[in-house]
Design an enzyme around this catalytic site. Structure first.
Site, short mmCIF file in Angstrom:
data_model
loop_
_atom_site.label_atom_id
_atom_site.label_comp_id
_atom_site.label_asym_id
_atom_site.label_seq_id
_atom_site.Cartn_x
_atom_site.Cartn_y
_atom_site.Cartn_z
N LYS A 1 0.03 8.05 13.12
CA LYS A 1 0.49 9.10 12.23
C LYS A 1 0.61 10.43 12.97
O LYS A 1 -0.18 10.74 13.88
CB LYS A 1 -0.48 9.25 11.06
CG LYS A 1 -0.64 7.99 10.23
CD LYS A 1 0.67 7.52 9.65
CE LYS A 1 0.51 6.31 8.77
NZ LYS A 1 1.78 5.84 8.19
N ASP B 1 11.34 -1.66 1.62
CA ASP B 1 10.25 -2.59 1.32
C ASP B 1 10.54 -3.28 -0.01
O ASP B 1 10.44 -2.65 -1.07
CB ASP B 1 8.94 -1.81 1.25
CG ASP B 1 7.73 -2.69 1.00
OD1 ASP B 1 7.89 -3.86 0.64
OD2 ASP B 1 6.60 -2.19 1.18
N ASN C 1 0.83 -1.20 0.00
CA ASN C 1 0.00 0.00 0.00
C ASN C 1 0.86 1.25 0.00
O ASN C 1 2.04 1.25 0.38
CB ASN C 1 -0.90 0.01 1.23
CG ASN C 1 -0.10 0.07 2.51
OD1 ASN C 1 0.40 -0.95 2.98
ND2 ASN C 1 0.05 1.23 3.08
N GLU D 1 9.50 8.20 12.89
CA GLU D 1 9.66 7.69 11.53
C GLU D 1 9.48 8.76 10.47
O GLU D 1 8.57 9.58 10.55
CB GLU D 1 8.65 6.56 11.31
CG GLU D 1 8.68 5.94 9.93
CD GLU D 1 7.72 4.77 9.82
OE1 GLU D 1 7.30 4.47 8.67
OE2 GLU D 1 7.39 4.13 10.84
N ASN E 1 5.57 10.42 7.75
CA ASN E 1 5.44 10.18 6.32
C ASN E 1 6.15 11.23 5.46
O ASN E 1 5.67 11.63 4.40
CB ASN E 1 3.97 10.09 5.90
CG ASN E 1 3.32 8.83 6.42
OD1 ASN E 1 2.54 8.87 7.37
ND2 ASN E 1 3.63 7.69 5.81
N LYS F 1 1.66 1.89 16.14
CA LYS F 1 2.18 3.09 15.47
C LYS F 1 1.04 3.98 15.04
O LYS F 1 0.01 3.49 14.59
CB LYS F 1 3.04 2.70 14.26
CG LYS F 1 3.77 3.87 13.62
CD LYS F 1 4.70 3.40 12.50
CE LYS F 1 3.97 3.18 11.21
NZ LYS F 1 4.88 2.83 10.09
N HIS G 1 8.60 -2.14 5.60
CA HIS G 1 7.26 -1.60 5.41
C HIS G 1 6.45 -2.60 4.60
O HIS G 1 6.98 -3.46 3.92
CB HIS G 1 7.39 -0.27 4.67
CG HIS G 1 6.12 0.24 4.05
ND1 HIS G 1 5.74 -0.10 2.76
CD2 HIS G 1 5.17 1.07 4.52
CE1 HIS G 1 4.60 0.51 2.48
NE2 HIS G 1 4.23 1.22 3.51
N LYS H 1 17.34 1.66 -18.60
CA LYS H 1 18.52 2.40 -18.18
C LYS H 1 18.63 2.43 -16.66
O LYS H 1 17.62 2.32 -15.96
CB LYS H 1 18.44 3.85 -18.69
CG LYS H 1 18.55 3.98 -20.20
CD LYS H 1 18.38 5.43 -20.63
CE LYS H 1 19.50 6.30 -20.11
NZ LYS H 1 19.38 7.69 -20.61
N TYR I 1 -0.75 -4.37 9.21
CA TYR I 1 -1.89 -3.46 9.10
C TYR I 1 -3.17 -4.18 9.50
O TYR I 1 -3.96 -4.57 8.64
CB TYR I 1 -2.03 -2.93 7.67
CG TYR I 1 -0.93 -2.01 7.24
CD1 TYR I 1 -0.92 -0.68 7.64
CD2 TYR I 1 0.09 -2.46 6.41
CE1 TYR I 1 0.09 0.18 7.23
CE2 TYR I 1 1.10 -1.62 6.00
CZ TYR I 1 1.09 -0.30 6.41
OH TYR I 1 2.09 0.55 6.01
N GLU J 1 6.24 -4.94 9.47
CA GLU J 1 5.05 -4.13 9.73
C GLU J 1 3.79 -4.97 9.58
O GLU J 1 3.79 -6.02 8.93
CB GLU J 1 5.01 -2.96 8.75
CG GLU J 1 3.96 -1.92 9.05
CD GLU J 1 4.10 -0.68 8.18
OE1 GLU J 1 3.74 0.41 8.65
OE2 GLU J 1 4.59 -0.80 7.03
N GLU K 1 11.29 3.32 3.79
CA GLU K 1 10.23 2.67 3.02
C GLU K 1 10.03 3.29 1.65
O GLU K 1 9.50 2.65 0.74
CB GLU K 1 8.90 2.71 3.79
CG GLU K 1 8.26 4.08 3.85
CD GLU K 1 6.89 4.05 4.52
OE1 GLU K 1 5.89 4.25 3.81
OE2 GLU K 1 6.84 3.83 5.73
N ASP L 1 4.88 8.29 13.02
CA ASP L 1 5.28 8.31 11.61
C ASP L 1 4.77 9.60 10.97
O ASP L 1 3.57 9.84 10.91
CB ASP L 1 4.67 7.09 10.91
CG ASP L 1 5.04 6.98 9.45
OD1 ASP L 1 5.81 7.82 8.96
OD2 ASP L 1 4.55 6.04 8.79
#
Length: 391
Positions: A186, A294, A53, A241, A217, A184, A324, A99, A345, A343, A267, A215
């Site tokens: 946010k 991840d 996700n 985090e 983000n 955890k 993650h 590339k 969820y 981790e 992550e 976290d």
């Protein structure tokens, strides 16, 4: 033995919630199936993969560039030394004419294909993926037998419209009741004083033996990251985090010089080279900080093996890694490579988040299913989504 088809389907996982940067109301994932002509119990052997996700579905890249290259590859060119389809050879075929650099959606698309290739390889060998990885793919500096259980933490605490502190407390309490010992939440999506009230509300309901990580983000510029760090220093946090942009290694170094508690990041690094630059220039401390690269978002396990070797060479132990993603692919990798954990969820990003049915969280750890492959089909809510890719 050969690949006869590769199919992708885009599946929604939208949710009315936000972190400090994005809203998940239009989030989706790509689910991919690699179909072979190998028949077991009357059915073709199929490997499945999907992206973690937070990054969107990659159907265009997969269908237009990556899948055709694999299907066009001579069949014998994908057979490895073990006599079956080799994930690393599939990876090389898919990356033909690409590339260096440009790590972004391509890294995610390759991660999806790579997950399916490793699921397929373990099914062809008729062993769980964590055992296959321990036997064939682990760095020789990693202990031999895969871990029987892996430490996991519950990631949640998102921002929801019209949802207050009591709802946040109830969510975190539910994770503890499930058996998690680290939760955890946010931060960065509200003013600092409001985030501090949210943190204190969660700490107030956590029992002894449980702790909290936060976290941001990647929300903050340096001054704001330092301001939050100064305020967070007053709390016994498991980690702080992704304070700033994942590629701003200098800002991370300056934060690490000032914030004494554990930091976590990685992550959103989508390649071996970015992970190496993090170790070289990010100022992280091997005795306390956490790396969250991840594999499902960064060219897959085939690339992550290089990252593990780099960590050993740089004086780090990969047991500082907590990938993650919150799914069974990364759980198998954590077991085989003796990572610190994985981790999770619980209850969100369904049906892709979470682990196999019948394996409860026990004192912050989870056991792995004894089924060939990743074990994705052992999750009842996920199994029909996988089959639907071939419908």
């Amino acid at each position: 033995m050969r690949i006869v088809d590769i199919r992708e389907k885009t599946v929604p996982i939208e949710a009315d919630m936000s972190n400090a940067f994005i809203n998940f109301s239009r989030m989706n994932v790509s689910v991919l199936a690699i179909v072979t002509d190998e028949i077991r119990d009357g059915e073709p052997v199929i490997g499945y993969g999907f992206n973690s996700n937070g990054r969107y579905a990659q159907g265009g890249l997969l269908r237009e560039r990556i899948i055709p290259r694999v299907l066009e590859a001579p069949g014998d060119s994908l057979i490895g030394v073990h006599g079956d389809l080799d994930p690393e050879l599939i990876w090389r075929a898919a990356m033909r004419d690409e590339k260096p650099g440009g790590h972004g959606d391509r890294a995610v698309a390759m991660g999806i294909l790579d997950m399916a290739a490793w699921d397929l390889a373990a099914k062809l060998a008729d062993v769980p993926l964590y055992q296959l990885l321990s036997d064939r793919a682990r760095d020789p500096r990693t202990p031999g037998a895969p871990l029987e259980k892996v430490w996991v933490y519950a990631a949640g605490g998102y921002y929801y419209p019209d949802r207050g502190l009591e709802a946040l407390q109830a969510e975190m309490r539910s994770y503890v009741d499930m058996g998690y010992r680290t939760v955890k939440m946010k931060i960065g999506g509200a003013p600092l004083d409001e985030d501090l009230r949210r943190i204190e509300a969660v700490l107030d309901i956590l029992p002894d033996g449980c702790d909290l990580a936060v976290d941001a983000n990647g929300r903050f510029e340096l001054d704001r990251a330092l301001e939050y760090g100064d305020a967070l220093s007053a709390y016994p946090l498991h980690w702080y985090e992704e304070a700033g942009d994942p590629l701003d290694y200098d800002a991370l170094r300056r934060l690490a010089e000032r914030y004494e508690g554990p930091l976590a990041t990685g992550e959103n690094l989508l390649s071996f080279h970015e992970a190496r630059n993090l170790i070289r220039y990010g100022g992280l401390r091997p005795d306390r900080d956490i790396l969250q690269m991840d594999p499902a978002l960064s060219y897959g396990l085939t690339e992550f093996r290089r990252t593990v070797a780099m960590l050993f060479d740089a004086g780090w132990n990969p047991n500082r890694c907590v990938p993650h993603g919150g799914h069974q692919f990364n759980l198998s990798i954590a077991s085989a490579f003796h990572l610190h954990g994985c981790e999770s969820y619980p209850g969100i990003f369904e049906p892709f988040g979470g682990f196999a049915d019948g394996y409860p969280i026990e004192d912050g750890h989870v056991r792995l299913p004894d089924a060939p492959g990743i074990g994705l089909e052992q999750k009842k809510s996920l199994a029909p989504v996988l089959k639907d890719v071939l419908a």
